[in-house]
Scaffold this active site. Structure first.
Site, PDB file in Angstrom:
ATOM      1  N   THR A   1     -33.461  49.752 -65.192  1.00 62.36           N
ATOM      2  CA  THR A   1     -32.494  49.482 -64.864  1.00 62.36           C
ATOM      3  C   THR A   1     -31.363  50.725 -64.658  1.00 62.36           C
ATOM      4  O   THR A   1     -32.038  51.550 -65.670  1.00 62.36           O
ATOM      5  CB  THR A   1     -31.914  48.241 -65.808  1.00 62.36           C
ATOM      6  OG1 THR A   1     -30.147  48.388 -65.908  1.00 62.36           O
ATOM      7  CG2 THR A   1     -32.572  48.457 -67.289  1.00 62.36           C
ATOM      8  N   ASP A   2     -30.303  50.463 -64.186  1.00 60.68           N
ATOM      9  CA  ASP A   2     -29.640  51.826 -64.232  1.00 60.68           C
ATOM     10  C   ASP A   2     -28.461  52.222 -65.907  1.00 60.68           C
ATOM     11  O   ASP A   2     -27.864  52.727 -66.735  1.00 60.68           O
ATOM     12  CB  ASP A   2     -28.407  52.333 -62.799  1.00 60.68           C
ATOM     13  CG  ASP A   2     -27.490  50.497 -63.109  1.00 60.68           C
ATOM     14  OD1 ASP A   2     -27.987  49.727 -64.089  1.00 60.68           O
ATOM     15  OD2 ASP A   2     -26.147  51.026 -62.321  1.00 60.68           O
ATOM     16  N   GLU A   3     -28.953  50.857 -66.531  1.00 57.03           N
ATOM     17  CA  GLU A   3     -28.191  50.827 -67.541  1.00 57.03           C
ATOM     18  C   GLU A   3     -28.493  51.347 -68.773  1.00 57.03           C
ATOM     19  O   GLU A   3     -27.901  51.906 -69.850  1.00 57.03           O
ATOM     20  CB  GLU A   3     -28.075  49.238 -68.643  1.00 57.03           C
ATOM     21  CG  GLU A   3     -27.191  48.010 -67.676  1.00 57.03           C
ATOM     22  CD  GLU A   3     -27.048  46.754 -67.395  1.00 57.03           C
ATOM     23  OE1 GLU A   3     -27.348  46.475 -69.058  1.00 57.03           O
ATOM     24  OE2 GLU A   3     -26.941  45.635 -66.833  1.00 57.03           O
TER      25      GLU A   3
ATOM     26  N   TYR B   1     -30.740  46.231 -75.350  1.00 63.23           N
ATOM     27  CA  TYR B   1     -31.372  45.765 -74.532  1.00 63.23           C
ATOM     28  C   TYR B   1     -31.487  47.436 -73.135  1.00 63.23           C
ATOM     29  O   TYR B   1     -32.744  47.592 -72.954  1.00 63.23           O
ATOM     30  CB  TYR B   1     -30.357  44.725 -72.986  1.00 63.23           C
ATOM     31  CG  TYR B   1     -31.258  45.415 -71.683  1.00 63.23           C
ATOM     32  CD1 TYR B   1     -32.610  44.744 -71.406  1.00 63.23           C
ATOM     33  CD2 TYR B   1     -30.061  45.705 -70.490  1.00 63.23           C
ATOM     34  CE1 TYR B   1     -32.541  44.795 -70.067  1.00 63.23           C
ATOM     35  CE2 TYR B   1     -30.480  45.270 -69.504  1.00 63.23           C
ATOM     36  CZ  TYR B   1     -32.406  45.050 -68.920  1.00 63.23           C
ATOM     37  OH  TYR B   1     -32.161  45.067 -68.024  1.00 63.23           O
TER      38      TYR B   1
ATOM     39  N   LYS C   1     -35.169  49.570 -72.819  1.00 62.21           N
ATOM     40  CA  LYS C   1     -35.539  49.797 -71.935  1.00 62.21           C
ATOM     41  C   LYS C   1     -35.894  50.670 -71.438  1.00 62.21           C
ATOM     42  O   LYS C   1     -37.085  51.705 -70.639  1.00 62.21           O
ATOM     43  CB  LYS C   1     -34.404  49.351 -70.529  1.00 62.21           C
ATOM     44  CG  LYS C   1     -34.785  47.740 -70.522  1.00 62.21           C
ATOM     45  CD  LYS C   1     -35.778  46.945 -70.195  1.00 62.21           C
ATOM     46  CE  LYS C   1     -36.277  47.120 -68.231  1.00 62.21           C
ATOM     47  NZ  LYS C   1     -37.463  46.376 -67.943  1.00 62.21           N
TER      48      LYS C   1
HETATM   49  P1  NAD Z   1     -35.231  37.409 -66.446  1.00 63.04           P
HETATM   50  O1  NAD Z   1     -34.795  37.234 -67.629  1.00 63.04           O
HETATM   51  O2  NAD Z   1     -34.862  36.655 -65.421  1.00 63.04           O
HETATM   52  O3  NAD Z   1     -37.091  37.263 -66.328  1.00 63.04           O
HETATM   53  C1  NAD Z   1     -37.571  38.164 -67.335  1.00 63.04           C
HETATM   54  C2  NAD Z   1     -39.287  37.115 -66.636  1.00 63.04           C
HETATM   55  O4  NAD Z   1     -39.489  37.601 -68.081  1.00 63.04           O
HETATM   56  C3  NAD Z   1     -39.365  35.924 -67.156  1.00 63.04           C
HETATM   57  O5  NAD Z   1     -40.069  35.018 -66.439  1.00 63.04           O
HETATM   58  C4  NAD Z   1     -39.993  35.612 -68.864  1.00 63.04           C
HETATM   59  O6  NAD Z   1     -40.785  34.828 -69.313  1.00 63.04           O
HETATM   60  C5  NAD Z   1     -40.783  36.741 -68.915  1.00 63.04           C
HETATM   61  N1  NAD Z   1     -41.284  37.162 -70.170  1.00 63.04           N
HETATM   62  C6  NAD Z   1     -40.491  37.398 -71.018  1.00 63.04           C
HETATM   63  N2  NAD Z   1     -41.207  37.937 -71.775  1.00 63.04           N
HETATM   64  C7  NAD Z   1     -42.700  38.650 -71.876  1.00 63.04           C
HETATM   65  C8  NAD Z   1     -43.876  38.336 -72.199  1.00 63.04           C
HETATM   66  N3  NAD Z   1     -43.683  38.655 -73.928  1.00 63.04           N
HETATM   67  N4  NAD Z   1     -44.849  38.573 -71.390  1.00 63.04           N
HETATM   68  C9  NAD Z   1     -44.464  37.882 -70.634  1.00 63.04           C
HETATM   69  N5  NAD Z   1     -43.918  37.740 -69.561  1.00 63.04           N
HETATM   70  C10 NAD Z   1     -42.681  37.768 -70.306  1.00 63.04           C
HETATM   71  O7  NAD Z   1     -34.993  38.851 -65.901  1.00 63.04           O
HETATM   72  P2  NAD Z   1     -34.262  39.097 -64.511  1.00 63.04           P
HETATM   73  O8  NAD Z   1     -33.245  39.782 -64.337  1.00 63.04           O
HETATM   74  O9  NAD Z   1     -35.451  39.239 -62.862  1.00 63.04           O
HETATM   75  O10 NAD Z   1     -35.120  40.834 -64.301  1.00 63.04           O
HETATM   76  C11 NAD Z   1     -36.482  41.492 -64.366  1.00 63.04           C
HETATM   77  C12 NAD Z   1     -36.670  42.717 -65.384  1.00 63.04           C
HETATM   78  O11 NAD Z   1     -35.696  43.449 -63.705  1.00 63.04           O
HETATM   79  C13 NAD Z   1     -36.170  43.371 -65.925  1.00 63.04           C
HETATM   80  O12 NAD Z   1     -37.477  43.965 -66.333  1.00 63.04           O
HETATM   81  C14 NAD Z   1     -34.967  44.122 -66.166  1.00 63.04           C
HETATM   82  O13 NAD Z   1     -34.833  44.693 -67.415  1.00 63.04           O
HETATM   83  C15 NAD Z   1     -35.206  44.221 -64.848  1.00 63.04           C
HETATM   84  N6  NAD Z   1     -33.712  44.540 -63.881  1.00 63.04           N
HETATM   85  C16 NAD Z   1     -33.022  43.566 -64.159  1.00 63.04           C
HETATM   86  C17 NAD Z   1     -32.120  44.089 -62.873  1.00 63.04           C
HETATM   87  C18 NAD Z   1     -30.539  42.679 -63.163  1.00 63.04           C
HETATM   88  O14 NAD Z   1     -29.645  42.839 -62.540  1.00 63.04           O
HETATM   89  N7  NAD Z   1     -31.487  40.972 -63.260  1.00 63.04           N
HETATM   90  C19 NAD Z   1     -31.114  45.004 -62.794  1.00 63.04           C
HETATM   91  C20 NAD Z   1     -32.499  46.120 -63.054  1.00 63.04           C
HETATM   92  C21 NAD Z   1     -33.470  45.790 -63.320  1.00 63.04           C
HETATM   93  P1  TYD Z   2     -23.848  40.241 -67.084  1.00 61.79           P
HETATM   94  O1  TYD Z   2     -24.170  39.520 -65.428  1.00 61.79           O
HETATM   95  O2  TYD Z   2     -24.589  40.278 -67.895  1.00 61.79           O
HETATM   96  O3  TYD Z   2     -24.939  41.803 -66.652  1.00 61.79           O
HETATM   97  P2  TYD Z   2     -24.594  43.402 -66.757  1.00 61.79           P
HETATM   98  O4  TYD Z   2     -24.089  43.268 -68.438  1.00 61.79           O
HETATM   99  O5  TYD Z   2     -26.426  43.257 -67.308  1.00 61.79           O
HETATM  100  O6  TYD Z   2     -23.860  44.611 -65.857  1.00 61.79           O
HETATM  101  O7  TYD Z   2     -22.590  41.183 -66.515  1.00 61.79           O
HETATM  102  C1  TYD Z   2     -21.914  41.340 -65.521  1.00 61.79           C
HETATM  103  C2  TYD Z   2     -20.625  42.442 -65.320  1.00 61.79           C
HETATM  104  O8  TYD Z   2     -19.820  40.232 -66.146  1.00 61.79           O
HETATM  105  C3  TYD Z   2     -20.348  42.243 -66.559  1.00 61.79           C
HETATM  106  O9  TYD Z   2     -19.571  43.664 -67.060  1.00 61.79           O
HETATM  107  C4  TYD Z   2     -19.966  41.718 -68.162  1.00 61.79           C
HETATM  108  C5  TYD Z   2     -18.897  40.567 -67.376  1.00 61.79           C
HETATM  109  N1  TYD Z   2     -19.411  39.826 -68.147  1.00 61.79           N
HETATM  110  C6  TYD Z   2     -17.814  38.172 -68.308  1.00 61.79           C
HETATM  111  O10 TYD Z   2     -16.416  39.503 -67.888  1.00 61.79           O
HETATM  112  N2  TYD Z   2     -18.543  36.796 -68.772  1.00 61.79           N
HETATM  113  C7  TYD Z   2     -19.366  36.604 -69.278  1.00 61.79           C
HETATM  114  O11 TYD Z   2     -19.446  35.644 -69.222  1.00 61.79           O
HETATM  115  C8  TYD Z   2     -20.788  37.183 -68.721  1.00 61.79           C
HETATM  116  C9  TYD Z   2     -21.847  36.452 -68.702  1.00 61.79           C
HETATM  117  C10 TYD Z   2     -20.640  38.870 -68.181  1.00 61.79           C
END
Ligand code: NAD
Ligand code: TYD
Length: 343
Positions: free
Chosen positions: A126-128, A151, A155
């Site tokens: 992630t870019d975070e 988090y 990562k």
């Molecule tokens: P999510 O929380 O929806 O899914 C995570 C999945 O991982 C779930 O199905 C969970 O059951 C599984 N999991 C958790 N712990 C586990 C373990 N110990 N063993 C096996 N499976 C396990 O997450 P997401 O939003 O789909 O994100 C997926 C990946 O992409 C993550 O690594 C996250 O850091 C990265 N990512 C997410 C975003 C975003 O905007 N959601 C952006 C950039 C990167």
């Molecule tokens: P989120 O979806 O949790 O992603 P991330 O924090 O990883 O970027 O949040 C996206 C943006 O929305 C972030 O600036 C936090 C804000 N946010 C709220 O204002 N209220 C909420 O209830 C949540 C979950 C997020």
């Protein structure tokens, strides 16, 4: 290619598997390994579970025996690691859970991959990990890591372990660092699905701080294309930033207003609440590297993608209503109860 995709019962992984299956014959075999935490849901894969090239295994990435068994039995060529604890707010409440899966889990998986001679390991990051931007500028792959939450710190640690395997052993790894994703099947603890589903029930939308924090949004299908491009043509040992265009950068308040406008709901649902601790102000990446080396660029505009996504939640109430129960409700009450009462 025969691939092991971890965490693919979650949001991005399940969309990636669906995308891959729609791209006829890109993968010979897809094995999904997921422990089905609160965020993992087999319903996310329901329409593809019967595919003859897909095998689902319920298990933990920290379990070396299970991982090695899959690599041997399914003759895995490449691993894509999506498995993670992924929600910033939960990492404030329970940081250790993030270290266990995101750091320890990634290392166990990486070690098994290396020992069993899996040809490539792709870490979905992630870019975070770069921390927070001011009003201008973008993260480059060379920007120093400066995470703000458990988090993003977990990562960042995983990224460093993966990149160290390349430096120490010459093991073939790549890391992708993507901005915020949106699309169908996103767990409704995250901003967009939380706001859409609350609005559909005429419930308050809890906006943190002043609502001016900025995120760069990317449709999950664009992320899937980027991951495939890096898996198949990325350079070993390299990091690739992935993200939206300038037009996809939005303050949270604007996103909330767009959601309400698509749904025809009043802006008065937006309720300003106490800010998230350590809330990063702005994210945006420079994706020149993946664009110039691998020809990737985002294709879905935020306006179109958001409308389509909001309508998906309107049409799939059963999916999110079953998700928004039990553990979810307990988290919601603990995290938002006092905030909303004070808001
Ligand atoms: P999510 O929380 O929806 O899914 C995570 C999945 O991982 C779930 O199905 C969970 O059951 C599984 N999991 C958790 N712990 C586990 C373990 N110990 N063993 C096996 N499976 C396990 O997450 P997401 O939003 O789909 O994100 C997926 C990946 O992409 C993550 O690594 C996250 O850091 C990265 N990512 C997410 C975003 C975003 O905007 N959601 C952006 C950039 C990167
Ligand atoms: P989120 O979806 O949790 O992603 P991330 O924090 O990883 O970027 O949040 C996206 C943006 O929305 C972030 O600036 C936090 C804000 N946010 C709220 O204002 N209220 C909420 O209830 C949540 C979950 C997020």
């Amino acid at each position: 290619m025969r691939i092991l995709v971890t965490g693919a019962a979650g949001f991005i992984g399940s969309n990636f598997v669906r995308w891959l299956l729609s791209q006829d014959k890109l993968a010979e075999q897809i094995t999904v390994l997921d422990s089905l935490t609160y965020a993992g849901n087999l319903a996310n894969l329901e329409d593809v579970l019967e595919s003859p090239v897909l095998r689902f295994v319920r298990g933990d990435i920290r379990d070396a025996e299970t991982v090695e068994g899959i690599i041997t039995d399914d003759r895995i060529d490449a691993i894509i690691n999506f498995a993670a604890e992924s929600h910033v707010d939960r990492s404030i409440l329970d940081p250790l859970a993030f270290v266990r899966t995101n750091v320890e889990g990634t290392q166990v998986l990486l070690r098994a991959a290396q020992e069993k001679n899996v040809k490539r390991f792709l870490q979905v990051s992630t870019d975070e990990v770069y921390g927070s931007l001011g009003e201008t500028g973008k993260f480059l792959e060379t920007t120093p890591l400066d995470p703000s939450s458990a988090y993003s710190a977990s990562k960042a640690s995983a990224d460093l372990l993966v990149l160290a395997a390349f430096k120490t052993h010459g093991y073939d790894v790549c890391v992708t660092r993507c901005t915020n994703n949106y699309g169908p099947f996103q767990f409704p603890e995250k901003f967009i699905p939380l706001f859409v589903t609350n609005a559909l029930h005429d419930q308050a939308l809890p906006m943190y701080g002043d609502g001016k924090n900025v995120r760069s949004w990317l449709h999950v299908d664009d992320h899937s294309r980027a991951i495939w491009a890096v898996l198949t043509n990325g350079k070993a040992g390299e990091v690739y930033n992935v993200g939206g265009t300038d037009a996809d950068e939005k303050p949270n308040i604007e996103v909330a207003e767009q959601i309400l406008s698509v749904l025809g709901k009043p802006k008065s649902l937006i309720t300003f609440v106490e800010d998230r601790k350590g809330h990063d102000r702005r994210y945006a990446v420079d994706f020149t590297k993946i664009n110039s080396e691998l020809g990737w660029a985002p294709q879905v505009s935020f306006e179109d993608g958001l409308r389509e996504t909001v309508n998906w939640y309107v049409e799939n109430t059963e999916w999110w209503q079953s998700v928004k129960s039990g553990d979810y409700q307990r988290f919601y009450d603990t995290y938002y109860g006092k905030r909303l009462a004070a808001g």
